[in-house]
Design an enzyme around this catalytic site. Structure first.
Site, PDB file in Angstrom:
ATOM      1  N   LYS A   1      -2.959 -28.350  37.283  1.00  0.00           N
ATOM      2  CA  LYS A   1      -3.243 -27.228  36.375  1.00  0.00           C
ATOM      3  C   LYS A   1      -4.455 -26.449  36.885  1.00  0.00           C
ATOM      4  O   LYS A   1      -5.448 -27.062  37.326  1.00  0.00           O
ATOM      5  CB  LYS A   1      -3.518 -27.780  34.975  1.00  0.00           C
ATOM      6  CG  LYS A   1      -3.731 -26.725  33.903  1.00  0.00           C
ATOM      7  CD  LYS A   1      -3.953 -27.373  32.536  1.00  0.00           C
ATOM      8  CE  LYS A   1      -4.115 -26.377  31.418  1.00  0.00           C
ATOM      9  NZ  LYS A   1      -4.353 -27.018  30.102  1.00  0.00           N
TER      10      LYS A   1
ATOM     11  N   SER B   1      -1.240 -25.809  26.406  1.00  0.00           N
ATOM     12  CA  SER B   1      -1.586 -24.824  27.412  1.00  0.00           C
ATOM     13  C   SER B   1      -1.170 -25.211  28.837  1.00  0.00           C
ATOM     14  O   SER B   1      -1.123 -24.337  29.708  1.00  0.00           O
ATOM     15  CB  SER B   1      -3.095 -24.587  27.394  1.00  0.00           C
ATOM     16  OG  SER B   1      -3.798 -25.772  27.728  1.00  0.00           O
TER      17      SER B   1
ATOM     18  N   SER C   1      -2.470 -30.134  24.653  1.00  0.00           N
ATOM     19  CA  SER C   1      -1.972 -29.339  25.787  1.00  0.00           C
ATOM     20  C   SER C   1      -1.247 -30.096  26.874  1.00  0.00           C
ATOM     21  O   SER C   1      -0.676 -29.471  27.763  1.00  0.00           O
ATOM     22  CB  SER C   1      -3.120 -28.561  26.414  1.00  0.00           C
ATOM     23  OG  SER C   1      -3.360 -27.422  25.649  1.00  0.00           O
TER      24      SER C   1
HETATM   25  N1  GLN Z   1      -2.957 -25.564  21.299  1.00  0.00           N
HETATM   26  C1  GLN Z   1      -4.295 -26.064  21.187  1.00  0.00           C
HETATM   27  C2  GLN Z   1      -5.263 -24.912  21.297  1.00  0.00           C
HETATM   28  O1  GLN Z   1      -4.832 -23.832  21.426  1.00  0.00           O
HETATM   29  C3  GLN Z   1      -4.577 -27.097  22.230  1.00  0.00           C
HETATM   30  C4  GLN Z   1      -5.034 -26.563  23.525  1.00  0.00           C
HETATM   31  C5  GLN Z   1      -5.394 -27.646  24.496  1.00  0.00           C
HETATM   32  O2  GLN Z   1      -5.153 -28.827  24.259  1.00  0.00           O
HETATM   33  N2  GLN Z   1      -6.042 -27.221  25.576  1.00  0.00           N
HETATM   34  O3  GLN Z   1      -6.449 -25.102  21.240  1.00  0.00           O
END
Ligand code: GLN
Length: 483
Positions: free
Chosen positions: A79, A154, A178
Site C-alpha cells: 500500500k 482504504s 482498512s
Molecule cells: N474507513 C475508516 C476511515 O475512514 C477506516 C480507515 C482506515 O482504517 N485507514 O477512517
C-alpha cells in the site's frame, strides 16, 4: 502453468524443486498486471527493476543450494502509505505526488530480507481516510469481483491486487477497518494484529494510536506466513511490543474443538438480512466443528463510530500538520508570503475528505471543546476496550460481520460521508480496543447481484495464533464458500 493464482506454499515448492525460477514468477505477475490492471487499477506505481533484482538474488540462492525462506520469491504489493526506499510513496495524495521515500518501512525491510519480491505500490484513499478507495487523489480502484463496484478501502488497491491475482499477498494498513473491510469486499483474507504487534516504522501516520500494518492473502495460511515475517519488536517504533512472536503457521492444526465462539447479540439485530444469513451459516459451521457458541454483549458499540471519528480526526489533524509545503511534497508555486504559502499548499494539495477530517480534528481538540469531545471519546474508548476484556473472560474468539453492507457501486456514497462512516461500525471497535482481527470470505449474498460477504473474527490481545487457527479451520471446512 499460471503462476499468478498460486499460494505462497505452492510457489515455494516450485522454486525449491526448480520447476520455476523467481524471475519467471515475477515476470508472470508483471505481465498479468500489464494486461489486467488497466481495468482494476490497483497499482499506483510499479518497481520492476527492484522486483527482478530481488528475484535474481533468490534464484542465485537456489542455485547455490541455500535453504529458502517461505517468502523467498513471493510477489508482494505494498500500500502506498508504506515507505519503500527510493520509490514514490504518495499516500494517494497530490500533496505527496512526487515524494520519494528515504527509507524502507520495517515491514518492507523484513519482507525483503525474507526474499519477498516487491512488485509495486497500491492505490488507497488519501492518507488512508475512507472506505472505498474513491478518495484517492489519482483514480478509484475497481472491485475485481464486479468492476462497477468499489473494492472497499482504504487499502482497496492492495485487496484488489490480491483478489485479481496481481500479487500473491499484499501489505495494507488498518486504522479503523482498512484491511478487514476491503478483504470482505474483494472476497479475500486480511488481518490486523494486536496494536504494537507489527512495527509502524515507515507507515505514514494517520491516527498513531490506531494505525497498524497487516497482510492480505487468498488463504489464511498465506496471511499467517506474512504476519510471521513482519511481526515482532522493533526499536524504531516505541509502541511496538517486545513480546515474542508465536508460531502462527504451526498453530494451523485444523482442530478447534472446544473453542468458545462469542456472538455479540446486538451486532446481528437490524443487519442486512442477506449478510446476516451468511454470517449465521458461518456461526453454524463453527458449531459443527465442535465449538461452543456463546451469546455475548458489547454494550458500548453504539458509541464506537462517534468515538472513533473523534479520536482518529484529532490525531490526523496533528499528524498532517507536517505537510506545510516546506518539509514534504507539494508547494504551491504562487504565494504572497509564508502564511499564504502554507495555506495554498495545503488547500491545493489535500482532497476534500482529508480537509474535512483536519477541520473536525482541530475542532475536537480546541480549547473549550477538548473536554466535551476528545477527552470524552478517550473515556468511551476505555469502556469499549473493557467490553472486550470482559467478553474474553467467557469466550476465546468473537465472530461478527466485517461490513454491514456488500460492496457498493462506484460513486454511490461519495456525496454522503456520514453513510460511509456508519458502515465502519463492525471494524472500529477492535481498532479502539487494540485487539487483533481477521476478515475471511463468508460466501456470496444469495440474491442477484451475488456479492462477497466477509466475516470478522476477533481475539484477545496478542492471541493471533489462536485467531489464525480458528480462521484456518473455518477455511478448511469450506467456510469461504458457504451458501
Ligand atoms: N474507513 C475508516 C476511515 O475512514 C477506516 C480507515 C482506515 O482504517 N485507514 O477512517
Amino acid at each position: 502453468m499460471d503462476f499468478t493464482t498460486l499460494t505462497i506454499s505452492q510457489i515455494h515448492e516450485l522454486l525449491k524443486s526448480r520447476q520455476a525460477t523467481a524471475v519467471e514468477i515475477t515476470q508472470a505477475h508483471l505481465a498479468h498486471i500489464e494486461q489486467k490492471d488497466k481495468d482494476v487499477r490497483s497499482y499506483l506505481s510499479l518497481c520492476p527493476e527492484r522486483a527482478l533484482e530481488q528475484a535474481k538474488r533468490v534464484d542465485a540462492a537456489v542455485a547455490a543450494g541455500e535453504a529458502l525462506a517461505p517468502l523467498a520469491g513471493i510477489p508482494v504489493a505494498v500500500k502506498d502509505v508504506i515507505m519503500t526506499r527510493g520509490h514514490h510513496t504518495t499516500c494517494g495524495s497530490h500533496i505527496l505526488e512526487n515524494f520519494v521515500a528515504p527509507y524502507d518501512a520495517t515491514a518492507v525491510q523484513r519482507l525483503e530480507r525474507a526474499g519477498a519480491v516487491i512488485l509495486g505500490k497500491t492505490n488507497c484513499d488519501e492518507f488512508a481516510m475512507g472506505s472505498s478507495t474513491e478518495n484517492s487523489s489519482f483514480f478509484p480502484t475497481h472491485n475485481p469481483r464486479d468492476l462497477t463496484r468499489v473494492p472497499g478501502g482504504s487499502s482497496g488497491g492492495s485487496a484488489a491486487a490480491v483478489a485479481a491475482n496481481l500479487a500473491t499477498v499484499a501489505l495494507g494498513s488498518d486504522t479503523g477497518g482498512s484491511i478487514r473491510q476491503p478483504s470482505a469486499f474483494c472476497d479475500i483474507v486480511g488481518m490486523m494484529g494486536t496494536y504494537g504487534r507489527v512495527s509502524r516504522y515507515g507507515l505514514v501516520a494517520f491516527a498513531s494510536s490506531l494505525d497498524h500494518i497487516g497482510p492480505f492473502g487468498r488463504s489464511v495460511r498465506d496471511v499467517a506466513l506474512v504476519l510471521q515475517t513482519i511481526a515482532g519488536n522493533d526499536p524504531l517504533d516505541s509502541t511496538c511490543a517486545a513480546l515474542p512472536v508465536d508460531d502462527y503457521v504451526g498453530a494451523l492444526t485444523g482442530d478447534i474443538r472446544g473453542t468458545r465462539v462469542g456472538v455479540p447479540t446486538e451486532y446481528l439485530n437490524g443487519l442486512n438480512p442477506e449478510i446476516r444469513g451468511n454470517i449465521q451459516k458461518g456461526i453454524d459451521l463453527f458449531g459443527k466443528l465442535g465449538c461452543e457458541i456463546v451469546p455475548i454483549s458489547l454494550p458500548h458499540t453504539e458509541y464506537a463510530i462517534g468515538c472513533y471519528y473523534i479520536i482518529c480526526t484529532a490525531e490526523a489533524s496533528a499528524n498532517l500538520a507536517r505537510y506545510d509545503g516546506v518539509r514534504y511534497g507539494f508547494r504551491s508555486p504562487q504565494h504572497d508570503d509564508l502564511r499564504d504559502m502554507y495555506r495554498k499548499s495545503r488547500n491545493l494539495g489535500f482532497g476534500a475528505e482529508v480537509k474535512r477530517r483536519i477541520m473536525l480534528g482541530t475542532y475536537v481538540l480546541s480549547s473549550g471543546y477538548y473536554d466535551a469531545y476528545y477527552l470524552k471519546a478517550q473515556k468511551v474508548r476505555t469502556l469499549i476496550t473493557r467490553d472486550f476484556v470482559e467478553a474474553f473472560d467467557e469466550v476465546d474468539v468473537i465472530v461478527t460481520p466485517t461490513s454491514p453492507i456488500p460492496p457498493f457501486k462506484l460513486g454511490e456514497k461519495m456525496d454522503d460521508p456520514l453513510q460511509m462512516y456508519l458502515a465502519d461500525i463492525y471494524t472500529v471497535t477492535a481498532s479502539l480496543a487494540g485487539i487483533p482481527g481477521i476478515s475471511v470470505p463468508c460466501g456470496k449474498t444469495p440474491s442477484e447481484p451475488s456479492l462477497p460477504v466477509g466475516m470478522q473474527i476477533l481475539a484477545k490481545h496478542f492471541d493471533e495464533a489462536n485467531l489464525l487457527r480458528v480462521a484456518d479451520a473455518y477455511e478448511k471446512a469450506g467456510g469461504f464458500k458457504i451458501s
